[in-house]
Write an enzyme that holds these catalytic residues in place. Structure first.
Site: not given
Lengths: 599, 644
Positions: A125, A190, A320
């Site tokens: 991330s 994602d 994600h």
């Protein structure tokens, strides 16, 4: 995964990176792991919105220009623009590299120790964004300069990282041949890599809520959360605009309407950089063409039917969190590297798995075709090299020596243009200008491969051209008294082709660790002389002395031809002779002046 | 009798003088050495500025695909520089199709749904709606005029007193005047007043000034007319302007459509048209489309941006009957604005692996037609033609730098001739030599002049016919190259005019009269004005300019010569005092104008060469003044007397 594209990277390395990334969750400001050959630095992600978009930033996408002193390579040489990056991510890097943390010292120890073959920067991330910038920082700090001892190669592995930089950022990495160090894993749906393609204003409100959902340490999302569906739609709508606009520009013909339309749009500057590996259920697909990745980021998130559409927003959050699983099953997945050869409009399982429709494949293909065109352009440019060389050779071996026999040098000979060969030199100058401007035009438009400007032999050729021909342009400028109606050469008259050549040269010198003194350069020597001569000595004394001081360096560097400027009838010598005796006596040029006179 | 014309003459001189300085000073500043257009000993050297480098890059990129031929050697004389090879290349295969992509782009933007939302509000309220959405000012006009009131065309300028002066007229005089729908034009005045008071103030706080004018049905036509009015003011609006109409009927005739594209305004208009809506294509025999048309069905949309293709599409749609008649734009706007969420797979069986063909097939499907169906086939052809038309200008423009490089030797030849005349002991500039002598050298120069003229005429013709990219004439490279050509070559054209044409009985008037001046120079003048270079700080020259800064200087001198001769020959009679006063005023006007140019050194050395016809004229004038002595004051008194 066996692929030349990801040379030196194996499943083990990726798995290790992921584990390190996951371990970094609770660690400030970085987490370090070490094996025999590899050192891994991983960075924690943040799910607080102020670490995604700097609250102070007034820009529409939270972007900021990189500082040239700190990141001298991260810019375009052709257009002389610095790269743009997300301000919040850059701030995180600044904190990381500040003296308050041990990061810099630890990296230095690793480099100095030279026991490790590789340094890996990694993160999940927004931790991936930090890893990208940390890698850039490492490259600028340790890798850029030619070093007598080998410096460990870096590698940046990110998992579901947001986009960090703009086109210039991507281009600069390409020019320095650094793109190969960046590998970004992205699960098909994602949302994070797409997030910054949307305008800040349209996502701002829902962002804190969505970030909480993205945080893997929190409970999983509710499948009926309407705000997630809305958020997904908002992000994808802007992503669609960016992708469509980019592809229209890429393949369009400069339609006026497109231009008008674009002036009414706020388009995200962020672009993918490095290699992207998209994952679908059973497959990994790698792509390293930034334009193509942008198209895939948009098209891969499209749904094929209503039912899928109702699920995709939640999938875009869940994906994600899917990297753990991805890494574990990596050995089982088939791997495809996408290029023009396997980009069929119909069929091809890898593309179907990514959900790429015919339209999508067309756009991806267009992006790859554009790269092919850039390569073609480069071979066209290469084909002009002999012509350039031939003309430079004529100037060097015929024109210059002939002017020397006239005792005033080629600058003055050209300036007065009395002879036939001066006219021919002018034709040569203009022909060379034509070729060089053409190349420069391609560079500025991004129609040559990214690494073109970084190529050593072009820098050498451009430097030779600049040193040899710029004096002719200066002579031409003053011959037509352009300084009177246009202004001084250095301010108003200097052609971009020389400015560009100088930037390329200085960039190259900078990487070799040589600092170049002064704002001007030796090929502009004559412009300085023209500017100063004719003014009373008293007024320009300081500048004259500065010029004399710099001249020695320029001669040593090869910027100025000392065989030409000191000749009996040259403007420079005549001017120098007019200086007060006192000046001449202490001038650093005194010896040179008398030496040349003797010959 | 001579009074009005003498006043006019004076004004002309003053204006010419003013323009002359401006043009010239600017002309030589930025440099002309562009893309080898300037192997030129007297060129001022400045940057090949970015615009130029870009133009060249675009050209190269466009040409790159098909041609392996490298740019011809600059100095090799190439006889047929506008060879037919450029034409054939235009037909080269296009690799990608953009008409549907453009429509998808439009539909993914906030402009698409926001403009409709405001249109809808205007429809409901039946009044003009203005709103600021995310920094863009939207103005929506309600359809207050009924469709049945439409259909009468009326000429634009008659009613609007030159308000649309920014619309450029055709170079050919046989084109009928631009006309618009009478009912729509009638509504213009009232909406304008309202528009102005509201917009200016709302734009104030915005950093980027952007206005979208929109409207549905006849409101759309009104919106388009307002937008056109704003865009065709003598000075263009200070804000970005986009006009988006929904289901608007056609606004004007074919001349209006051509005038809009000739004036490079078409790209400010986007007309959204449902394929089922009949209103936009009613009356399409008298009325012509302009701007970009976004045809849409519930499956998608396609953008077409040339009038011929749009008309073709109208025809195709006219032949298709029935199917669902949803005329509700709301439905299309909202369905299509979410279209990006879903991937659209090809329905019609096997898809071609040729990107372009596949793209066209997809585009046809996006309008809800099958490529097997006859209408679908026509549509496919229509889109293919549109792509070719769209692409052609770029390819043509790519050829031009090469052609320009090819005529360079001709320009060099004239330049060389000019310089050698100035250096020669004869003390006669290139204008006078060409005017007076006919020898081999002069004949060769004349050929160079003709060659350059042919090249520039061909370029201007392409611009006139919109065969080049819309912003071609604003590209700095071309502005400077044309300006430099004019300054160098127009004196020769003047010389040949007076040498050969003027003595002929069928020639009426002087070079500057009765359209004797070649049109290319008129157009180049206009480009220069349009390019709008801000005047920079002026430095005094210390040497004569390399080309006389007023290209018509010699033409003016020829007229002045005639006046002085008349004065001298008739000086004894003194019969027609009024005529003589007029002549004298003209002579004084020219003397002053020329004197200023010379003092500023805005003339080139040939003007002030000892034996130049200008110097001879000055000498004659001096002599005449001496001879007449106090008589001059008499003229002046007469002039004063006439003025009071």
């Amino acid at each position: 995964m066996a692929s030349q594209v990801l040379a030196g990277i194996n499943n083990d390395l990726i798995a290790r990176s992921w584990i390190a990334s996951a371990r970094a969750y609770g660690t400030e400001p970085y987490h370090k792991e070490e094996t025999e050959e590899i050192v891994t630095f991983s960075f924690r992600p943040s799910f607080s919105e102020k670490e995604w978009f700097s609250p102070a930033s007034k820009s529409s996408f939270g972007e900021i220009k990189m500082n040239r002193d700190q990141f001298p390579c991260m810019r375009s040489i052709g257009n002389d623009v610095d790269a743009t990056v997300n301000e919040a991510f850059l701030k995180t890097l600044e904190l990381l590299t500040s003296p308050r943390t041990s990061f810099c010292d630890v990296v230095k120890m690793v480099v100095d120790g030279r026991r490790h073959k590789r340094i890996v920067f990694t993160g999940h991330s927004s931790g991936g964004a930090t890893a990208i910038l940390a890698t850039v920082w490492y490259l600028e700090t340790y890798f850029k300069k030619q070093s007598p001892l080998p410096v460990p190669e870096p590698l940046c592995v990110t998992f579901g990282a947001p986009l960090v930089g703009d086109y210039v950022f991507q281009h600069a990495l390409g020019r320095e041949n650094w793109s190969r160090f960046f590998v970004n894993f992205v699960a098909r749906f994602d949302i994070v890599p797409r997030l910054v393609l949307a305008r800040k204003a349209s996502t701002e409100k829902a962002l804190p809520h969505v970030l909480r959902q993205l945080d893997p340490t929190r409970p999983p999302i509710q499948e009926n959360d309407q705000s997630i569906a809305e958020f997904y739609k908002t992000v994808m709508k802007d992503t669609a605009t960016v992708a469509h606009q980019a592809v229209c520009e890429l393949i369009g013909n400069g339609e006026a309407f497109l231009e008008t339309l674009s002036s009414f749009l706020e388009l995200s500057p962020y672009r993918p950089a490095g290699t992207f590996v998209f994952s679908t259920g059973t497959r990994l697909v790698s792509v390293n063409n930034s334009d193509a990745i942008l198209q895939i980021l948009f098209y891969a998130s499209q749904s094929s039917n209503e039912h899928e559409l109702s699920l995709v927003p939640y999938q875009s959050i869940r994906d994600h969190h899917s990297y753990e699983e991805l890494v574990q099953s990596m050995g089982l997945r088939s791997f495809t590297h996408l290029d023009l050869h396997n980009l069929l409009l119909d069929g091809e399982a890898a593309l179907s798995d990514l959900g790429l429709s015919t339209r999508a494949r067309q756009c991806v293909r267009a992006a790859m075709d554009a790269e092919k065109k850039r390569v073609d352009n480069q071979s066209k440019v290469e084909a002009k090299r002999p012509k350039i060389l031939e003309k430079l050779k004529w100037l060097e071996e015929e024109y210059k020596p002939r002017c020397r026999t006239h005792k005033n040098g080629y600058y003055d000979s050209f300036k007065f243009s009395l002879e036939e060969h001066d006219f021919r030199a002018n034709v040569t100058r203009a022909e060379l200008a034509g070729i060089v401007d053409e190349v420069l035009g391609l560079v500025k438009k991004g129609q040559l491969p990214d690494d073109f400007e970084g190529q050593r032999d072009w820098i050498v050729l451009a430097t030779r051209y600049r040193r040899l021909v710029e004096p002719l342009d200066i002579a031409n400028y003053h011959r037509h008294l352009k300084q009177e109606d246009t202004g001084p050469y250095m301010l108003k008259g200097r052609p971009n082709r020389y400015k560009h050549a100088q930037r390329g040269y200085e960039h190259d010198r900078m990487k070799a660790g040589v600092e170049i003194e002064g704002a001007s350069c030796g090929s502009c020597f004559w412009a300085e002389v023209e500017d100063l001569q004719g003014k009373p000595y008293g007024e320009v004394e300081v500048k004259v002395k500065e010029l004399e001081r710099l001249l020695q360096g320029w001669i040593n560097e090869g910027e100025v031809d000392h065989e030409q400027i000191f000749l009996e009838g040259s403007t420079f010598r005549n001017w120098w002779n007019s200086f007060p005796e006192d000046h001449k006596r202490y001038s650093p040029l005194r010896e040179l002046m008398s030496e040349t006179r003797a010959t | 009798m001579g009074k009005p014309s003498s006043t006019k003459q004076a004004t002309v001189v003053v204006a010419a003088l003013a323009f002359g300085w401006l043009a010239i000073e600017l002309a030589f500043k930025p440099f002309l050495e562009k893309f080898r257009s300037s192997i030129d000993k007297s060129d001022p050297t400045k940057d090949p500025d970015d615009a130029d480098a870009e133009a060249v890059a675009a050209a190269i990129a466009a040409a790159a695909k098909s041609s392996d031929e490298s740019i011809p050697k600059t100095l090799s004389l190439c006889e047929d520089y506008y060879s037919s090879s450029s034409r054939s290349r235009v037909m080269e295969e296009c690799r990608y199709e953009t008409s549907e992509l453009q429509a998808s782009l439009m539909m993914s933007t906030p402009l698409w749904s926001d403009s409709w939302t405001l249109c809808n509000a205007a429809n409901c309220a039946r009044s003009i709606q203005i709103q600021n959405i995310a920094g863009i000012i939207y103005v929506a006009l309600p359809p207050v005029i009924k469709m049945t009131e439409l259909g009468d065309l009326v000429a634009l300028e008659v009613i609007q007193k030159g308000n649309f002066s920014g619309l450029s007229t055709s170079l050919s005089s046989d084109e009928p005047p631009p006309m618009v729908d009478a009912a729509i034009l009638k509504g213009l005045e009232s909406s304008l007043a309202l528009f102005h008071s509201q917009i200016t103030q709302r734009l104030q706080p915005e950093e980027k000034k952007r206005v979208v004018i929109t409207g549905h049905s006849t409101g759309g036509a009104q919106a388009a007319l307002i937008a056109l009015w704003l865009l065709s003011q003598p000075s263009p609006p200070s804000f970005h302007l986009l006009c988006i109409t929904f289901g608007s009927p056609l606004l004007g005739n074919q001349s209006l459509s051509s005038a809009i594209s000739r004036s490079r305004l078409a790209h400010n208009f986007c007309h959204v048209v449902s394929i089922y809506d009949l209103a936009p294509r009613s009356n399409d025999d008298l009325f012509w489309p302009f701007g970009t048309y976004l045809f849409c069905s519930e499956n998608g949309g396609v953008c077409l941006d040339n009038a011929a293709s749009v008309r073709r599409m109208f025809q195709i749609l006219n032949t298709t009957t029935g199917t669902p008649h949803i005329e509700e734009y709301r439905h299309y706007v909202f369905t299509l604005s979410d279209q990006f969420l879903k991937s659209r797979s090809f329905l019609g069986g096997n898809i071609s692996d040729n990107s372009y063909k596949a793209g066209v097939e997809l585009a046809v499907e996006s309008l809800g037609f099958s490529t097997d169906h006859p209408s679908g086939v026509s549509m496919k052809e229509c889109i293919e033609t549109a792509t070719r038309i769209r692409r052609a200008p770029v390819l043509r423009a790519a050829e031009l730098p090469i052609q320009l490089a090819n005529v360079l030797p001709s320009r060099l030849d004239i330049q060389w001739f000019k310089e050698s005349c100035e250096a020669s002991p004869n003390q006669l500039g290139y204008y006078d030599v060409s005017r007076q002598y006919s020898n081999q050298r002069e004949i060769k120069v004349n050929m160079s002049r003709a060659k350059l003229a042919r090249f520039w005429d061909s370029v201007l013709e392409m611009v006139e016919k919109n065969e080049l990219p819309f912003d071609f004439h604003l590209g700095k490279k071309w502005v400077y190259a044309s300006q430099f050509y004019q300054l160098l070559a127009e004196p020769l054209d003047i010389a040949y005019f007076y040498k050969y044409k003027f003595p002929l009985p069928e020639t009426s008037g002087h070079y500057l009269e009765n359209g004797n001046r070649p049109k290319r120079y008129v157009v180049i003048d206009k480009w220069w004005k349009q390019s709008g270079e801000p005047q920079k700080e002026k430095r005094a020259r210390t040497r004569y300019a390399s080309a006389t800064q007023d290209p018509c200087f010699w033409a003016k001198l020829e007229e002045a010569k005639e006046w002085l001769n008349e004065m001298r020959s008739g000086s004894s009679s003194g019969s027609d005092a009024e005529r003589r006063a007029l002549l004298w005023r003209k002579i004084v006007g020219f003397e002053k104008y020329a004197d200023t140019l010379v003092k500023r050194m805005d003339v080139s050395a040939d003007v002030v060469a000892t034996k130049s016809s200008y110097m001879v004229w000055v000498e004659n004038l001096r002599e005449f003044k001496n001879r007449v002595g106090n008589g001059i004051e008499m003229f002046v008194d007469e002039i004063d007397a006439m003025e009071t």
